[in-house]
Design an enzyme around this catalytic site. Structure first.
Site, mmCIF file in Angstrom:
data_model
loop_
_atom_site.group_PDB
_atom_site.id
_atom_site.type_symbol
_atom_site.label_atom_id
_atom_site.label_comp_id
_atom_site.label_asym_id
_atom_site.label_seq_id
_atom_site.Cartn_x
_atom_site.Cartn_y
_atom_site.Cartn_z
ATOM 1 N N HIS A 1 -7.806 -5.006 -1.185
ATOM 2 C CA HIS A 1 -6.654 -4.370 -0.559
ATOM 3 C C HIS A 1 -6.445 -4.931 0.849
ATOM 4 O O HIS A 1 -7.412 -5.206 1.566
ATOM 5 C CB HIS A 1 -6.886 -2.864 -0.482
ATOM 6 C CG HIS A 1 -5.651 -2.070 -0.248
ATOM 7 N ND1 HIS A 1 -4.731 -1.812 -1.238
ATOM 8 C CD2 HIS A 1 -5.176 -1.455 0.870
ATOM 9 C CE1 HIS A 1 -3.745 -1.087 -0.743
ATOM 10 N NE2 HIS A 1 -3.989 -0.862 0.541
ATOM 11 N N ASP B 1 -9.127 -4.035 -5.804
ATOM 12 C CA ASP B 1 -8.392 -3.016 -5.063
ATOM 13 C C ASP B 1 -8.495 -1.679 -5.800
ATOM 14 O O ASP B 1 -8.235 -1.618 -7.003
ATOM 15 C CB ASP B 1 -6.922 -3.432 -4.953
ATOM 16 C CG ASP B 1 -6.090 -2.513 -4.088
ATOM 17 O OD1 ASP B 1 -6.582 -1.442 -3.682
ATOM 18 O OD2 ASP B 1 -4.926 -2.858 -3.833
ATOM 19 N N SER C 1 0.835 -1.199 0.000
ATOM 20 C CA SER C 1 0.000 0.000 0.000
ATOM 21 C C SER C 1 0.873 1.255 0.000
ATOM 22 O O SER C 1 1.751 1.406 -0.858
ATOM 23 C CB SER C 1 -0.949 -0.059 1.198
ATOM 24 O OG SER C 1 -1.947 0.920 1.125
#
Length: 325
Positions: A282, A252, A157
């Site tokens: 995610h 995501d 991320s």
């Protein structure tokens, strides 16, 4: 593929509990991520762990060293890992299970970095901490039992975006040499809205509003969103960067920018292994107790790291879709 059933159950549970919505206080959102990791991740992978600190620009910088239990002779490869959390949350503990799994699967040391968070420490504080940690690992490789020529950087991320930015700075500064970059569901282009941001911006773990609040906390007023230190996808050139493993998730919001960055790396002559995980959301990779697929995904990433860092034929495949089950 349809949304993975385990991921769907988790999203339903988070929606029912209210999750950590954008309107919640920052302390509540940080606590929610810590609680989710404690509830939904698996930290049972056996590894050796040592907590240490480095002298940082704002005081002690915590790091956590992971080492495989299996006996290994000679200097070992290492992954310097930067956790996700939107630049404002996350810790060594929220990603402990993932670091354990990568350590075991890759057969390498992992150095997890607890970099400073915004808004207390806005851009570029986190990046400066990450650079400091990579330089420290490289400079102390011999004392740590590491092979300086086999140091990788990576993260997930926002942490993956930090890792990508580190590779650019290290290349332009002629060091330290980085052997591999491992980017898991990376955030790489905060200046542009993609199709996946539009399609999965609500109801798929990270809401559009929460992302923009986190970004505002990190990139204070006056910071250009296309600054390549913040959005590595906007770098003037990508040639000469280390080989990359780029893993994205089908559902995501940040999928498209990760895959576009992999495309750009490939076009610049960088070796890339690009994998999309079908049915995934995610942060799935850090929730192994709730989403069993996370275990297999870590195994694949670790196997790729082993292949790349042991000097064997890397056999990069570009692009491909993961079909782990």
């Amino acid at each position: 593929m349809p949304l993975d059933r385990s991921a769907q159950r988790l999203l339903g549970m988070l929606a029912a509990s209210g999750g950590a919505e954008a309107g919640a206080s920052l302390s509540d959102r940080r606590a929610a991520l810590e609680a989710l990791a404690e509830m939904a991740d698996d930290v049972s992978t056996p590894v050796a762990i040592e907590n240490r600190t480095l002298p940082g620009p704002a005081g002690a910088l915590p790091i956590r060293l992971y080492a495989p239990i299996e006996p290994i002779t000679g200097p070992q490869p290492a992954l310097v890992f930067f956790h996700g959390g939107g630049w404002v949350a996350g810790s060594l503990d929220t990603h402990d299970g993932l670091c354990r799994r990568l350590c075991e699967a890759a057969g390498c040391r992992v150095v997890a970095v607890d970099y400073r968070l915004a808004p207390e420490h806005p851009f570029p504080a986190a990046l400066m901490d990450c650079l400091l940690a990579v330089n420290w690992v490289a400079n102390h490789a011999a004392a740590l039992g590491l092979d300086r020529s086999r140091i990788a950087v990576g993260g997930d991320s926002a942490g993956a975006g930090l890792a990508a930015a580190v590779t650019h700075i290290a290349r332009d500064a002629s060091g330290p040499a980085i052997a591999l970059q491992v980017l898991i569901c990376p955030i790489l282009d905060v200046a542009r809205r993609t199709g996946s941001r539009n399609a999965f911006g609500d109801g798929y773990f990270i809401s559009r509003a929460a992302f923009h609040r986190d970004l505002a906390d990190y990139a204070a007023q006056g910071v250009a969103l296309d600054d390549p230190r913040l959005s590595p996808a906007h770098a003037a050139g990508l040639s000469g960067l280390p080989p990359a493993l780029v893993h994205t998730a089908e559902f995501d919001p940040f999928r498209d920018e990760g895959e576009a960055y992999a495309d750009a790396l490939h076009g610049a002559g960088v070796d890339v292994d690009r994998v999309r995980h079908p049915g995934m959301i995610h942060y799935f990779y850090a929730l192994a107790r709730a989403i069993p697929y996370a275990e297999a995904a870590a195994g694949v990433i670790g196997a790729q790291m082993r292949t790349s860092l042991d000097g064997a034929d890397k056999s990069y495949r570009y692009p491909r879709s993961s079909s782990i089950a």
